[in-house]
Design an enzyme around this catalytic site. Structure first.
Site, PDB file in Angstrom:
ATOM      1  N   SER A   1      40.807  37.171  48.490  1.00 35.01           N
ATOM      2  CA  SER A   1      39.859  37.982  47.725  1.00 35.01           C
ATOM      3  C   SER A   1      40.219  39.455  47.902  1.00 35.01           C
ATOM      4  CB  SER A   1      38.425  37.746  48.219  1.00 35.01           C
ATOM      5  OG  SER A   1      38.075  36.380  48.106  1.00 35.01           O
TER       6      SER A   1
ATOM      7  N   ASP B   1      31.465  33.290  47.068  1.00 35.71           N
ATOM      8  CA  ASP B   1      32.904  33.445  47.296  1.00 35.71           C
ATOM      9  C   ASP B   1      33.627  32.099  47.312  1.00 35.71           C
ATOM     10  OD1 ASP B   1      35.117  35.157  47.692  1.00 35.71           O
ATOM     11  OD2 ASP B   1      35.132  34.726  49.828  1.00 35.71           O
TER      12      ASP B   1
ATOM     13  N   GLN C   1      35.097  38.786  40.511  1.00 35.80           N
ATOM     14  CA  GLN C   1      36.042  38.944  41.617  1.00 35.80           C
ATOM     15  C   GLN C   1      37.467  38.998  41.090  1.00 35.80           C
ATOM     16  OE1 GLN C   1      37.652  35.898  44.810  1.00 35.80           O
ATOM     17  NE2 GLN C   1      35.706  36.708  45.572  1.00 35.80           N
TER      18      GLN C   1
END
Length: 289
Positions: free
Chosen positions: A229, A205, A279
């Site tokens: 996110s 991430d 993502q």
């Protein structure tokens, strides 16, 4: 957190009862809980319900609400399927009885099959020839924008070495791809694959949404964007060694509608493809520039 031992302590959850667990949070420089931490802790919870030696091959998650750093996070695991080859788990994360995150994870038995992979770029600079985030802070700290300097000053269990370091004061658009080496700090030792996958999920991430901002760098930057996110997916292909550097090769195929999409592949130094990541994140302009 400044070593792998600190990270392992954060990822290891407290068992409450049945398939319910609890985790605590550490800041990575943002006012909210780091998405990678919630991903990895949820994966830890899911793995704690797997008792047939099956290995994670994919996960898919949605971030629903921002996590509060001062409150514990509760993880509730639902057993969705225990089939002949695959086991599927659903994990719901909540704070103060509000759901903040959901994850689905699938685990597969060891099985033979056809194999191939794409090749890593052949002209990548090696990590020994690059500056780390710590090096950048030490050498250019006085010239960095305040927010960037503050972010780099946060102790982390991971060292990052980008193959290209853009000048934050040089406002120009950049190509929608980048490559970043990363390595854990401290004595790693021999970790089981489940733990290594949780660590890799945590690290995945980092940096990923930044590549979606690069094509708009003449106008957009971390100071005038609201970013978060929205979802996160990973696919795990092969075992790997965390004692050496790994390469996160990232690209952003598209941005639009205040959202940025990015995907990447994680390779060993020798070029073995370990995992792929995708993502989508919020990229909402909050000021004119």
């Amino acid at each position: 957190m400044n070593s792998v031992n600190n990270l392992l302590q954060i990822l290891q959850l407290t068992h409450l009862k049945d398939n319910q667990f609890e985790g605590v949070s550490k800041t990575v420089g943002s006012p909210n809980v780091f998405g990678g931490q919630v991903l990895a802790q949820a994966l830890n919870a899911a793995y704690r319900t797997i008792d047939n030696h099956r290995v994670l091959h994919s996960l898919h998650a949605y971030f629903l609400e921002a996590g509060h750093l001062d409150y514990p996070i509760h993880y509730d695991v639902s057993v969705m399927r225990n089939g002949g080859s695959f086991s599927v788990r659903r994990v719901t994360a909540s704070q103060n009885e509000q759901t903040i995150f959901i994850l689905s994870a699938s685990f597969h038995k060891d099985e033979e099959g056809y194999a191939h992979q794409i090749a890593m770029k052949s002209d990548i600079k090696q990590p020994e020839d690059l500056m780390s985030w710590s090096d950048i802070l030490n050498e250019y700290g006085s010239m960095l924008p305040p927010k960037t300097k503050t972010f780099l000053e946060i102790p982390r269990p991971v060292e990052f070495k980008p193959t290209h370091i853009p000048n934050p004061l040089d406002r120009k658009d950049l190509p929608p791809f980048t490559d970043i080496w990363f390595k854990l700090k401290g004595n790693i030792g021999n970790l089981e694959l489940a733990i290594k996958q949780q660590i890799l999920t945590y690290i995945s991430d980092y940096n990923i949404l930044s590549v979606a901002i690069q094509p708009h760098a003449s106008k957009a930057h971390w100071g005038n964007l609201l970013t978060a996110s929205l979802d996160h997916s990973m696919w795990f292909f092969r075992d790997f060694d965390l004692n050496d550097w790994l390469l996160f090769s990232l690209e952003s195929p598209s941005t639009g509608n205040a959202r940025g999409f990015a995907k990447g592949n994680i390779f060993t130094r020798e070029g073995t493809l370990v995992a792929s990541v995708a993502q989508e994140g919020l990229m909402r302009s909050i000021t004119k520039s």
